[in-house]
Design a protein around this motif. Structure first.
Motif, PDB file in Angstrom:
ATOM      1  N   LYS A 155      27.482  60.633  99.847  1.00  0.00           N
ATOM      2  CA  LYS A 155      27.119  61.395 101.042  1.00  0.00           C
ATOM      3  C   LYS A 155      28.355  61.762 101.851  1.00  0.00           C
ATOM      4  CE  LYS A 155      24.591  62.794 104.593  1.00  0.00           C
ATOM      5  NZ  LYS A 155      25.631  62.809 105.616  1.00  0.00           N
ATOM      6  N   ARG A 156      29.368  60.918 101.860  1.00  0.00           N
ATOM      7  CA  ARG A 156      30.592  61.200 102.633  1.00  0.00           C
ATOM      8  C   ARG A 156      31.560  62.107 101.882  1.00  0.00           C
ATOM      9  NH1 ARG A 156      33.335  57.129 102.610  1.00  0.00           N
ATOM     10  NH2 ARG A 156      32.023  55.498 101.693  1.00  0.00           N
ATOM     11  N   ASP A 157      31.676  61.926 100.565  1.00  0.00           N
ATOM     12  CA  ASP A 157      32.683  62.674  99.806  1.00  0.00           C
ATOM     13  C   ASP A 157      32.237  64.091  99.467  1.00  0.00           C
ATOM     14  OD1 ASP A 157      34.161  60.411  99.944  1.00  0.00           O
ATOM     15  OD2 ASP A 157      33.804  59.782  97.856  1.00  0.00           O
ATOM     16  N   ALA A 158      30.952  64.287  99.238  1.00  0.00           N
ATOM     17  CA  ALA A 158      30.485  65.600  98.796  1.00  0.00           C
ATOM     18  C   ALA A 158      30.823  66.705  99.792  1.00  0.00           C
ATOM     19  CB  ALA A 158      28.989  65.552  98.517  1.00  0.00           C
ATOM     20  N   PRO A 159      30.583  66.554 101.092  1.00  0.00           N
ATOM     21  CA  PRO A 159      30.943  67.624 102.021  1.00  0.00           C
ATOM     22  C   PRO A 159      32.444  67.915 102.032  1.00  0.00           C
ATOM     23  CG  PRO A 159      29.370  66.146 103.053  1.00  0.00           C
ATOM     24  CD  PRO A 159      29.802  65.496 101.786  1.00  0.00           C
ATOM     25  N   THR A 160      33.279  66.885 101.896  1.00  0.00           N
ATOM     26  CA  THR A 160      34.727  67.099 101.884  1.00  0.00           C
ATOM     27  C   THR A 160      35.158  67.905 100.651  1.00  0.00           C
ATOM     28  OG1 THR A 160      35.031  65.001 103.069  1.00  0.00           O
ATOM     29  CG2 THR A 160      36.957  65.936 101.953  1.00  0.00           C
ATOM     30  N   LEU A 161      34.615  67.553  99.501  1.00  0.00           N
ATOM     31  CA  LEU A 161      34.948  68.285  98.274  1.00  0.00           C
ATOM     32  C   LEU A 161      34.439  69.727  98.324  1.00  0.00           C
ATOM     33  CD1 LEU A 161      34.172  65.496  95.655  1.00  0.00           C
ATOM     34  CD2 LEU A 161      36.425  66.260  96.444  1.00  0.00           C
ATOM     35  N   LEU A 162      33.271  69.918  98.900  1.00  0.00           N
ATOM     36  CA  LEU A 162      32.740  71.272  99.027  1.00  0.00           C
ATOM     37  C   LEU A 162      33.595  72.121  99.957  1.00  0.00           C
ATOM     38  CD1 LEU A 162      28.876  70.661  99.201  1.00  0.00           C
ATOM     39  CD2 LEU A 162      30.146  71.814  97.369  1.00  0.00           C
ATOM     40  N   ALA A 163      34.084  71.525 101.018  1.00  0.00           N
ATOM     41  CA  ALA A 163      34.949  72.275 101.932  1.00  0.00           C
ATOM     42  C   ALA A 163      36.232  72.713 101.229  1.00  0.00           C
ATOM     43  CB  ALA A 163      35.272  71.412 103.154  1.00  0.00           C
ATOM     44  N   ARG A 164      36.815  71.828 100.419  1.00  0.00           N
ATOM     45  CA  ARG A 164      38.017  72.189  99.668  1.00  0.00           C
ATOM     46  C   ARG A 164      37.724  73.279  98.638  1.00  0.00           C
ATOM     47  NH1 ARG A 164      42.929  73.762  99.527  1.00  0.00           N
ATOM     48  NH2 ARG A 164      43.996  73.332  97.542  1.00  0.00           N
ATOM     49  N   LEU A 165      36.588  73.170  97.941  1.00  0.00           N
ATOM     50  CA  LEU A 165      36.204  74.176  96.965  1.00  0.00           C
ATOM     51  C   LEU A 165      36.003  75.532  97.630  1.00  0.00           C
ATOM     52  CD1 LEU A 165      35.356  74.979  94.102  1.00  0.00           C
ATOM     53  CD2 LEU A 165      33.049  74.156  94.659  1.00  0.00           C
ATOM     54  N   TYR A 166      35.371  75.541  98.782  1.00  0.00           N
ATOM     55  CA  TYR A 166      35.143  76.793  99.496  1.00  0.00           C
ATOM     56  C   TYR A 166      36.467  77.426  99.921  1.00  0.00           C
ATOM     57  CZ  TYR A 166      33.168  80.022 102.914  1.00  0.00           C
ATOM     58  OH  TYR A 166      32.819  81.148 103.618  1.00  0.00           O
ATOM     59  N   SER A 167      37.414  76.601 100.316  1.00  0.00           N
ATOM     60  CA  SER A 167      38.721  77.137 100.707  1.00  0.00           C
ATOM     61  C   SER A 167      39.441  77.798  99.527  1.00  0.00           C
ATOM     62  CB  SER A 167      39.589  76.003 101.277  1.00  0.00           C
ATOM     63  OG  SER A 167      40.889  76.464 101.600  1.00  0.00           O
ATOM     64  N   ILE A 168      39.344  77.173  98.357  1.00  0.00           N
ATOM     65  CA  ILE A 168      39.983  77.753  97.167  1.00  0.00           C
ATOM     66  C   ILE A 168      39.313  79.077  96.786  1.00  0.00           C
ATOM     67  CG2 ILE A 168      40.385  77.393  94.706  1.00  0.00           C
ATOM     68  CD1 ILE A 168      40.671  74.411  95.295  1.00  0.00           C
ATOM     69  N   LEU A 169      38.004  79.117  96.843  1.00  0.00           N
ATOM     70  CA  LEU A 169      37.294  80.335  96.493  1.00  0.00           C
ATOM     71  C   LEU A 169      37.612  81.469  97.471  1.00  0.00           C
ATOM     72  CD1 LEU A 169      33.797  78.885  95.486  1.00  0.00           C
ATOM     73  CD2 LEU A 169      35.635  79.698  93.971  1.00  0.00           C
ATOM     74  N   GLU A 170      37.792  81.155  98.724  1.00  0.00           N
ATOM     75  CA  GLU A 170      38.178  82.188  99.698  1.00  0.00           C
ATOM     76  C   GLU A 170      39.561  82.749  99.363  1.00  0.00           C
ATOM     77  OE1 GLU A 170      37.857  80.339 103.559  1.00  0.00           O
ATOM     78  OE2 GLU A 170      36.099  81.589 104.017  1.00  0.00           O
ATOM     79  N   GLU A 171      40.473  81.889  98.947  1.00  0.00           N
ATOM     80  CA  GLU A 171      41.816  82.346  98.588  1.00  0.00           C
ATOM     81  C   GLU A 171      41.783  83.241  97.347  1.00  0.00           C
ATOM     82  OE1 GLU A 171      46.239  80.423  97.601  1.00  0.00           O
ATOM     83  OE2 GLU A 171      44.570  79.139  98.269  1.00  0.00           O
ATOM     84  N   VAL A 172      40.967  82.834  96.368  1.00  0.00           N
ATOM     85  CA  VAL A 172      40.845  83.658  95.168  1.00  0.00           C
ATOM     86  C   VAL A 172      40.176  84.986  95.511  1.00  0.00           C
ATOM     87  CG1 VAL A 172      39.781  83.805  92.890  1.00  0.00           C
ATOM     88  CG2 VAL A 172      40.795  81.650  93.658  1.00  0.00           C
TER      89      VAL A 172
END
Length: 353
Positions: free
Chosen positions: A168-185
């Motif tokens: 529950k704690r790690d999933a939102p953090t990983l999703l935020a990082r994934l979203y940041s990478i996708l925005e850059e791409v």
């Protein structure tokens, strides 16, 4: 000398003197007593043989009048009015209070609590049978309904532990990082003089995205188990709330039968106040659990539909993208990336920093 002849079956000379004897007076005859006064008259002491004849007559008259008055005026017998349910309630004195609650009927309980369900009335009836006023003194009231309160506290602790799990704690953090990478791409796909190519950006972040994808897949399975556990906690909240409600109604019914100034009423009132507070606490945390469960379902949907389905399609399009893509290749990559981006936009709370 003449001897008188005794006739068999005649009057006894000793019991009734002959009228020819001038020395023997005639017997006095009083009023005849009614048959019911025979035993009472026999129980009276015999008058003095030397007393005046009117004294014996007075005694007989008094006995007859007392018997007649007893027959004419029977003893009044009053019955208490029936209580609700048309069933008399047995009253037993325990510790100075009347234990009327323990013998209350279902109909009486329904009359007192008309909004209670039949199942709840049955539970209240069972509790009333087992908990009478001052059944064990003040210490018994101190433990009245504590089991339900303990169940509420244990459920709250379990709820906090589930929501504080690593998935529950790690999933939102990983999703935020994934979203940041996708925005850059996605920005690189728009092109520009001073921007790097989408191929170069993807190659730089591809190992990290693979790692994020693997971890989020594992978290999705863990969160599914968390949702099942939250469903179980919801049932535990409902059971604890029903138990506290049954104890509260049974205690309220018992409280009505206790003397207001007694110790039992004081301790029971304190317990009813505590049970009400536990009911409110259970209801509040149950509402929070429903909200948290809906949020987790949203998170699981994002992980399953986004990470496990749409992210591999985006990775496949970006992996085939050349350093200088044409418009068709750029359009296909943006289309795959756009579907994933829309899913992230609908669930922004899980990836917003």
């Amino acid at each position: 000398m003449t001897i008188p002849v005794t006739v068999i079956g005649g009057r006894d000379d000793e019991l009734e003197p002959r009228p020819t004897d001038p020395a023997t007076p005639a017997p006095a005859r009083g009023p005849a007593l009614p048959p019911t006064a025979v035993s009472q008259h026999a129980a009276m002491p015999a008058p003095d043989s030397h007393a005046h004849p009117t004294a014996a007559l007075a005694v007989s008259r008094l006995g007859a009048e007392a018997t007649t008055q007893t027959e004419q005026e029977p003893e009044a017998h009053t019955e208490p009015p029936p209580l609700p349910g048309n069933t008399p309630i047995a009253v037993t004195a325990i510790g100075g209070a009347f234990n009327a609650a323990r013998t209350a009927t279902i109909k009486a309980i329904a009359h007192r609590f008309p909004n209670a369900t039949p199942a709840l009335r049955a539970r209240v009836r069972a509790l009333l049978v087992g908990h009478g006023p001052a059944a064990g003194g003040a210490n018994t009231w101190l433990t009245y309904g504590v089991a339900g309160q303990t169940a509420v506290n244990a459920t709250i602790k379990a709820q906090i532990a589930l929501l504080d799990a690593s998935a529950k704690r790690d999933a939102p953090t990983l999703l935020a990082r994934l979203y940041s990478i996708l925005e850059e791409v996605g920005g690189a796909l728009e092109g520009g003089l001073f921007r790097r190519s989408a191929r170069a950006v993807w190659s730089q972040h591809e190992p990290e995205m693979r790692h994020i994808e693997t971890r989020l897949g594992a978290h999705a399975n863990a969160l599914l188990q968390t949702l099942d556990a939250l469903d179980e906690l919801d049932g535990r909240y409902a059971a604890a709330h029903d138990e506290l409600e049954a104890f509260f109604l049974a205690g309220t019914y018992t409280f009505d039968t206790l003397p207001p100034a007694g110790d039992d009423a004081q301790w029971l009132h304190a317990r009813l106040t505590a049970l009400t507070a536990s009911q409110q606490l259970a209801q509040q945390n149950r509402l929070m659990l429903v909200q948290q469960r809906n949020e987790l379902r949203e998170l699981v949907t994002l992980l399953q539909d986004g990470v496990l389905v749409k992210l591999p399609a985006v990775a496949a399009q970006l992996a085939m993208l050349p350093d200088k893509p044409n418009e068709t290749e750029r359009y296909l990559a943006r289309d795959a990336l756009g579907e994933l981006a829309q899913l992230f936009e609908r669930t922004r709370k899980w990836h917003s920093s």
